[in-house]
Design an enzyme around this catalytic site. Structure first.
Site, PDB file in Angstrom:
ATOM      1  N   GLU A 291     -17.095 -12.711 -34.273  1.00 22.53           N
ATOM      2  CA  GLU A 291     -15.930 -13.581 -34.276  1.00 22.53           C
ATOM      3  C   GLU A 291     -15.506 -13.942 -35.702  1.00 22.53           C
ATOM      4  O   GLU A 291     -15.322 -15.102 -36.043  1.00 22.53           O
ATOM      5  CB  GLU A 291     -16.205 -14.833 -33.426  1.00 22.53           C
ATOM      6  CG  GLU A 291     -16.486 -14.499 -31.977  1.00 22.53           C
ATOM      7  CD  GLU A 291     -16.737 -15.705 -31.105  1.00 22.53           C
ATOM      8  OE1 GLU A 291     -16.499 -15.615 -29.884  1.00 22.53           O
ATOM      9  OE2 GLU A 291     -17.172 -16.755 -31.629  1.00 22.53           O
ATOM     10  N   ASP A 370     -20.472 -15.314 -22.059  1.00 20.58           N
ATOM     11  CA  ASP A 370     -20.366 -16.519 -22.885  1.00 20.58           C
ATOM     12  C   ASP A 370     -20.433 -17.783 -22.032  1.00 20.58           C
ATOM     13  O   ASP A 370     -19.421 -18.440 -21.825  1.00 20.58           O
ATOM     14  CB  ASP A 370     -19.053 -16.485 -23.680  1.00 20.58           C
ATOM     15  CG  ASP A 370     -18.994 -17.570 -24.750  1.00 20.58           C
ATOM     16  OD1 ASP A 370     -20.024 -18.214 -25.019  1.00 20.58           O
ATOM     17  OD2 ASP A 370     -17.907 -17.775 -25.318  1.00 20.58           O
ATOM     18  N   GLU A 398     -18.625 -26.374 -22.145  1.00 21.74           N
ATOM     19  CA  GLU A 398     -17.406 -25.690 -22.565  1.00 21.74           C
ATOM     20  C   GLU A 398     -16.675 -25.055 -21.390  1.00 21.74           C
ATOM     21  O   GLU A 398     -15.452 -25.178 -21.271  1.00 21.74           O
ATOM     22  CB  GLU A 398     -17.747 -24.623 -23.604  1.00 21.74           C
ATOM     23  CG  GLU A 398     -16.558 -23.825 -24.086  1.00 21.74           C
ATOM     24  CD  GLU A 398     -16.930 -22.786 -25.139  1.00 21.74           C
ATOM     25  OE1 GLU A 398     -16.023 -22.040 -25.561  1.00 21.74           O
ATOM     26  OE2 GLU A 398     -18.109 -22.716 -25.533  1.00 21.74           O
TER      27      GLU A 398
END
Length: 684
Positions: A291, A370, A398
């Site tokens: 990333e 993820d 998240e």
């Protein structure tokens, strides 16, 4: 010295599970008779923390302020009551690990002992936990050792005070690009972590930006050292997330190539400088080549070359390098059906098994994608057999409601820990692998992304405290059940009242599956708004470069990850798991759409079509949230007003959001498929 509790408090929620409420029953009377004196054998900052905690707990639970006596001794122990009659045997000492503890009782005395002062501190918290839940003195005796050596929290805090994926306010460490001056809340946090056996913490974001890169300079190291001192007093080692390009950004070099001698020398000198300030630094946490973070790929090098270069710099000081395996192509072409993000970590790291130094640890996310509400276990667990490894979990929610929704994650983590990999025959479960019981590992264990901030109740949602508590308890003993952890947390946090325990347990233990029902079905994941990851957006990432696709059209949904026809991911597992995932009829249905592309009219084992299952579960999820709210309302007057109203407010938000999820997802698939709901409910 900073006193516990000096931080600005806003009600009972601040104390979490360390409130130490008065206990008024016959058991309490037994303890009051015993707990009038405490004899301390061994002195250190950690032992002083244990004594302070014991005094605080005895005063809160029993109303007793014990007389404390000190004796010079090589033993590490607290003797409560009379010292006579409670002794450690040679067998006791042999069975104890470095961080383990023993609780022993006889008629008029209690012994809390360990080989080290850390063990005594953990034993003290365990004793107070037993006392608070009402365990009788005669049932107190036990010996416990932690399951693994690394039991760590990862903070994603930035120096400006923000927290990446933080849902409970701002950082308790940083504000306005400086360290917060009042560190009393940090001490209270250290107590919370130590009470559940956490022994490591990285204080800054794995995405290390310009200001955070300077945490390893003489400018900021004194303040890092001050934080490290607070955590040290509670047996917790500090780690730093480092920028792989630091030799360029701080050292003025033209490269960060791990095979460049100048780069190697720079890191060796930098490590020596850091350890001048923090002699017991745990080491570095590194996110590289992921990333947009820099790493060895820039120079045509491999992960083992990058990690080993840092490991050599830390080796003289006993430090370790924790190297994250979250590495994948985040610039994927959505038209490409062969490239699969799920394969990335396995493909990157399996060829390097056995090439890392023994002070390098690979940190592997629980799943290949993820932290989704449902995904399979990463095949790196059971794949890697010659490399130190730790399991990475995400406490911060998240993708599971962002601490606005109640989502008790312990049942999810238990499924991961209990997963049979078949790596070395039966018994090769994930929990045994990450605890070093299947293959030899010098360093192994657990890491998880923190869910706390400067919110008055630490976690935004009061019930989200249970995830932090449960993570610590699982890292200490991964054989604990979800039910036992939930009940223990409720007893410590709220009450021993059976109605309160039963009601909150019921909400917690159902909440993960409920969240799954009204969000993403059968392992497909995502279907969320991009960037902030909150709220339904079925095509939010569908045509993006992030590799997170559901591939829905008017006929079917799902990603074919079989070896025969798809991306081959199913073949990354050992048999019989590989065969199970390859075959649509054998694949666990909760993961069906992760591994297979399935027609909407396909019949599931329940007899329902896939599309009807989607409709039904989304309606069921909303109904279950309505039930959570009703159950919580039944506790009015039994829970203090502050926490009662705080949770009720969050349940109202969850109910509103669950209805939106239901309507958006069901409408999407109704419009996509043209197949109506068999039950005739409103779908827009």
């Amino acid at each position: 010295m900073i006193k516990p509790g000096d931080a600005q408090k806003q009600g009972r929620a601040y104390d979490c599970w360390l409130a130490y409420r008065p206990l008024e029953n016959a058991v309490a009377d037994q303890y009051r008779t015993i707990c009038k004196k405490v004899a301390v054998a061994g002195q250190s900052a950690i032992m002083e923390s244990a004594v302070d905690e014991l005094k605080r707990g005895l005063k809160g639970i029993l109303g007793v302020e014990p007389e404390v006596l000190y004796a010079k001794s090589d033993t590490r122990a607290l003797f409560i009551g009379s010292e006579s009659g409670v002794e450690l045997t040679a067998d006791d000492m042999h069975a104890l690990g470095d961080e383990g503890f023993i609780l022993k009782t006889c008629k008029d005395a209690i012994l809390i002992a360990g080989k080290t002062d850390r063990g005594v501190l953990y034993g003290t918290f365990a004793f107070l936990r037993c006392l608070q839940v009402g365990i009788k003195p005669e049932d107190l005796s036990r010996m416990e050792n932690p399951a693994a050596g690394i039991r760590m929290i990862n903070h994603w805090d930035n120096l400006d005070g923000s927290i990446e994926r933080g849902y409970a306010g701002n950082s308790i460490f940083f504000r306005d690009n400086q360290f917060i001056a009042d560190k009393s809340r940090v001490r209270d946090y250290a107590r919370l972590l130590s009470s559940v056996g956490i022994n490591g913490i990285s204080i800054n974001n794995v995405n290390v930006h310009a200001r955070e890169t300077r945490l390893i300079t003489r400018e900021l190291l004194p303040e890092v050292a001050e934080l490290a001192g607070i955590f040290r007093n509670y047996g917790i080692s500090v780690y730093l997330s480092v920028n792989y390009s630091s030799p360029i950004e701080l050292g003025g070099l033209s490269t960060a190539d791990p095979l460049d001698k100048a780069v190697q020398d720079w890191w060796c000198k930098k490590a020596a400088e850091i350890y001048e300030y923090i002699p017991d630094l745990g080491g570095f946490l590194v996110k590289a080549d992921s990333e947009f973070r820099p790493g060895p790929f820039t120079y045509g090098r491999t992960h083992d070359q990058g990690a080993n270069m840092l490991a050599k710099a830390l080796e003289p000081f006993g430090g370790i390098v924790i190297w994250r395996c979250f590495v994948y192509n985040c610039r994927q072409d959505w038209r490409d059906t062969k490239t699969d993000r799920a394969n990335a970590a396995y493909d990157h790291f399996m060829p390097l098994d056995g090439k890392f130094m023994d002070n390098v640890v690979l940190q592997i996310k629980n799943g290949p994608m993820d932290f989704q509400v449902r995904e399979p276990v990463s095949p790196l667990f059971g794949g890697l057999t010659k490399t130190n490894q730790i399991l990475e979990l995400q406490i911060t929610q998240e993708y599971t409601g962002q601490q606005k929704h109640v989502c008790f994650l312990i049942p999810q983590w238990k499924e991961v820990l209990d997963f049979e990999t078949w790596s070395n025959g039966p018994g090769s479960t994930v929990k045994k692998l990450v605890c070093g019981k299947v293959y030899p590992q010098k360093h192994c264990g657990f890491a998880a992304v923190s869910n706390i901030g400067d919110n008055a109740n630490w976690t935004g949602h009061v019930l989200a405290q249970a995830n932090l508590y449960g993570y610590g308890r699982l890292t200490w003993n991964p054989d604990l059940s979800s039910e036992a952890i939930a009940e223990e947390w409720i007893r410590l946090t709220f009450s021993n009242d059976p109605e309160i325990i039963g009601t909150i347990s019921d909400i917690l233990l159902k909440s993960w599956l409920t969240y799954e029902k009204y969000t993403s079905p059968l392992g497909i994941g995502w279907m969320i708004n991009p960037n902030h990851h909150y709220g339904p957006n079925v095509d939010g990432y569908e045509y993006s470069p992030w590799g997170t696709y559901h591939r829905a059209d008017w006929r079917a949904i799902g990603v074919d990850r079989t070896v025969a026809r798809g991306t081959g991911f199913a073949g990354r597992y050992h048999k019989p798991n590989a065969d199970m995932y390859e075959d649509m009829d054998k694949c666990p249905e909760e993961l069906l759409l992760f591994f297979h592309r399935v027609a909407y009219r396909h019949r599931l084992k329940s007899g329902k079509t896939l599309i009807q299952h989607i409709y039904d579960t989304h309606f069921e999820g909303v109904e279950e949230v309505e039930q959570f709210r009703e159950k919580w309302l039944s506790l009015e007057g039994k829970i203090d007003r502050e926490r009662f109203e705080s949770v009720l407010e969050r349940l109202d938000i969850q109910l509103k959001d669950a209805r939106e999820w239901r309507d958006v997802v069901n409408s999407y698939f109704y419009r996509k498929s043209g197949i109506p709901d068999e039950k005739g409910r409103t779908i827009y």
